[in-house]
Write an enzyme that holds these catalytic residues in place. Structure first.
Site, short mmCIF file in Angstrom:
data_model
loop_
_atom_site.label_atom_id
_atom_site.label_comp_id
_atom_site.label_asym_id
_atom_site.label_seq_id
_atom_site.Cartn_x
_atom_site.Cartn_y
_atom_site.Cartn_z
N ASP A 173 57.50 76.29 24.54
CA ASP A 173 58.07 77.45 25.19
C ASP A 173 56.91 78.36 25.60
O ASP A 173 55.89 77.86 26.07
CB ASP A 173 59.08 78.14 24.28
CG ASP A 173 60.12 78.96 25.05
OD1 ASP A 173 60.57 78.49 26.11
OD2 ASP A 173 60.49 80.04 24.59
N ASP B 125 57.52 71.19 25.33
CA ASP B 125 56.46 72.20 25.32
C ASP B 125 56.75 73.17 24.19
O ASP B 125 57.77 73.06 23.52
CB ASP B 125 56.43 72.93 26.67
CG ASP B 125 57.70 73.72 26.91
OD1 ASP B 125 57.66 74.95 26.80
OD2 ASP B 125 58.76 73.10 27.20
#
Length: 302
Positions: free
Chosen positions: A216, A214
């Site tokens: 973050d 992802d």
């Protein structure tokens, strides 16, 4: 070190189970050595892959029972050393801190920032040992993995990336995420340290495949993921990057000539690193650390 090598593979989130399945036919047995630092996270599965000796360890234990701070890093590295491991390929799920590093990519990391606290950072609590750590990842292994990645299709491999290791187990705040970007970090994770430092103290070459799942929390999420929780997104991307990293590892293991021909700097990390006067090293310490520094320090007196 002779030309005989044993490659330890430390599987992080997702990779441990998947890699065991991918290499299953070559795994012959399990070992759980007793160490001065307790047992390793899980039984270490050993065997051969295309004629290369391997030792597979699930960092978080069976069933992912251990959070990052609870992983017995010292026991894990010590046990791998006891089993003759000379090189370690580690993996770890991470958040990406750069637009150019997309979830599902693979990063062959080259630098580390330590933001952990409370984790034992050395084996040598009662002896002064100072290893060089300017280059935390083995340059020979990095080139070996990058060469292998050139034969893997449908995945983006990044040559280099700075991994900031935070304590966890919760993910970053937005303020922390932006701070990590300002520091120059490219990935954020929770497990590379003290693991990489301990490998250096054990004179084991170590390389890390960072698996971004992802962005973050510094980056706004895509509208297409609005109906999906962040954890659902992470789990889905972890499957993609895990499959890619397995392809890289399997391809690399099919040709280890580079590792046999070029000695890793890590294999001489203790040559000048033991600062305590030999006369002041106790028999207890000589025995406790024998698997780690045996070729540099005489064994305990009879």
């Amino acid at each position: 070190m002779s030309n005989d090598i044993t490659i330890g593979i430390i599987g992080g989130s997702g990779l441990g189970e998947a890699l065991a399945d991918a290499l299953g036919s070559g795994l012959e047995g399990e070992h759980r050595p007793d160490t001065p630092f307790g047992p390793p996270s899980a039984a270490i599965r050993v065997g051969n892959f295309d004629g290369v000796r391997i030792a597979l360890l699930q960092r978080h234990g069976d069933g992912h029972a251990l959070n990052p701070a609870a992983v017995p890093y010292r026991a894990n590295i010590y046990a791998l050393k006891m089993l003759g491991v000379t090189h370690i390929i580690a993996s770890g799920a991470t958040g990406s801190l750069r637009e150019s590093i997309a979830p599902g990519d693979v990063v062959v990391c080259d630098q580390l920032i330590d933001k952990t606290n409370g984790r034992p950072k050395t084996f040598y609590d009662d002896v002064a040992v100072h290893v060089e750590f300017a280059e935390p990842f083995c340059p020979v292994m990095r080139q070996w993995l990058l060469r292998a990645s050139g034969h893997v299709d449908n995945v983006t491999i990044h040559d280099g990336g700075t991994y900031v290791c935070m304590e966890g187990p919760s993910f970053s705040t937005k303020a922390e995420s932006h701070m990590h970007r300002q520091w120059g970090a490219d990935l954020v994770g929770m497990t590379a340290l003290p693991e990489a430092r301990l490998a250096r103290e054990a004179e084991i070459a170590y390389a890390l495949l960072g698996l971004p799942t992802d962005y973050d929390c510094w980056r706004e999420r895509e509208p297409s993921s609005a109906g999906m929780s962040l954890l659902e997104e992470i789990i889905g991307n972890l499957r993609r990057s895990t499959e890619a990293s397995i392809d890289v590892i399997r391809t690399a293991l099919r040709d280890v000539s580079m590792l046999r021909e070029e000695r890793s700097p890590a294999h001489d990390a203790l040559a000048l690193g033991i600062w305590t006067n030999r006369a002041h090293i106790t028999d207890d310490a000589r025995e406790r650390y024998a698997p780690l520094w045996g070729r540099h320090i005489e064994p305990a007196s009879a």
